[in-house]
Design a protein around this motif. Structure first.
Motif, mmCIF file in Angstrom:
data_model
loop_
_atom_site.group_PDB
_atom_site.id
_atom_site.type_symbol
_atom_site.label_atom_id
_atom_site.label_comp_id
_atom_site.label_asym_id
_atom_site.label_seq_id
_atom_site.Cartn_x
_atom_site.Cartn_y
_atom_site.Cartn_z
ATOM 1 N N TRP A 130 -2.869 -2.733 4.015
ATOM 2 C CA TRP A 130 -3.601 -3.260 5.357
ATOM 3 C C TRP A 130 -4.139 -4.682 5.301
ATOM 4 N N ALA A 131 -4.609 -5.008 5.984
ATOM 5 C CA ALA A 131 -5.344 -6.532 6.053
ATOM 6 C C ALA A 131 -6.776 -6.223 6.128
ATOM 7 N N GLY B 180 -3.595 4.248 12.424
ATOM 8 C CA GLY B 180 -2.868 2.966 12.837
ATOM 9 C C GLY B 180 -1.967 2.603 11.830
ATOM 10 N N PHE B 181 -1.504 3.252 10.777
ATOM 11 C CA PHE B 181 -0.309 3.001 9.909
ATOM 12 C C PHE B 181 0.918 3.593 10.229
ATOM 13 N N THR B 182 2.135 2.828 9.889
ATOM 14 C CA THR B 182 3.225 3.008 10.168
ATOM 15 C C THR B 182 4.170 3.183 8.903
ATOM 16 N N SER B 183 4.966 4.129 8.695
ATOM 17 C CA SER B 183 5.923 4.176 7.684
ATOM 18 C C SER B 183 6.807 3.125 7.767
ATOM 19 N N GLY C 66 12.664 4.512 -2.552
ATOM 20 C CA GLY C 66 12.097 5.313 -3.498
ATOM 21 C C GLY C 66 10.623 5.647 -3.098
ATOM 22 N N ILE C 67 9.820 4.882 -2.399
ATOM 23 C CA ILE C 67 8.497 5.058 -2.192
ATOM 24 C C ILE C 67 8.155 5.024 -0.799
ATOM 25 N N ASP C 68 6.989 5.482 -0.254
ATOM 26 C CA ASP C 68 6.476 5.695 0.836
ATOM 27 C C ASP C 68 5.535 4.727 1.268
ATOM 28 N N VAL C 69 5.963 3.583 1.901
ATOM 29 C CA VAL C 69 5.024 2.580 2.341
ATOM 30 C C VAL C 69 4.279 2.776 3.825
ATOM 31 N N ARG C 70 3.076 2.792 3.822
ATOM 32 C CA ARG C 70 2.471 3.044 5.077
ATOM 33 C C ARG C 70 1.577 1.692 5.328
ATOM 34 N N PHE C 71 2.110 0.848 6.432
ATOM 35 C CA PHE C 71 1.519 -0.478 6.915
ATOM 36 C C PHE C 71 0.763 -0.489 7.940
#
Length: 97
Positions: free
Chosen positions: A23-24, A50-53, A58-63
């Protein structure tokens, strides 16, 4: 948005559950207009909404997209040797552009 994860960061995140939150963050104690710095953590931040996959190898990024904006490339790398931590880069920068 394209996600690039270094091998070291992928191994680090996988060893800590396989999910990284990005996140920012604007410091609350500084002047108005200070650019937001990119933050990344293998533990969920307070107020995890508010995070989106995002698709990544190989990894789960939530942005969490600030204001609905996305970088062209979200890069994840590992910083530090004694106390390593995952870092996120917005189009190659530590600040949100």
């Amino acid at each position: 948005m394209r996600v690039q994860v270094s091998d070291e960061a992928a191994t680090f995140v996988a060893a800590r559950g396989g999910t990284v939150w990005v996140w920012a963050h604007r410091p609350g104690f500084c002047c108005n207009g200070t650019p937001a710095a990119m933050k990344a953590s293998t533990t969920p931040p307070p107020g995890e909404s508010g995070f989106t996959s995002v698709a990544s190898d190989g990894i789960d990024v939530r942005f969490r997209a600030p204001g609905g904006r996305f970088p062209e490339v979200l890069e994840l790398g590992l910083h530090g040797r004694r106390h390593p931590k995952v870092e996120a880069y917005w189009d190659g920068c530590l600040i949100m552009l």
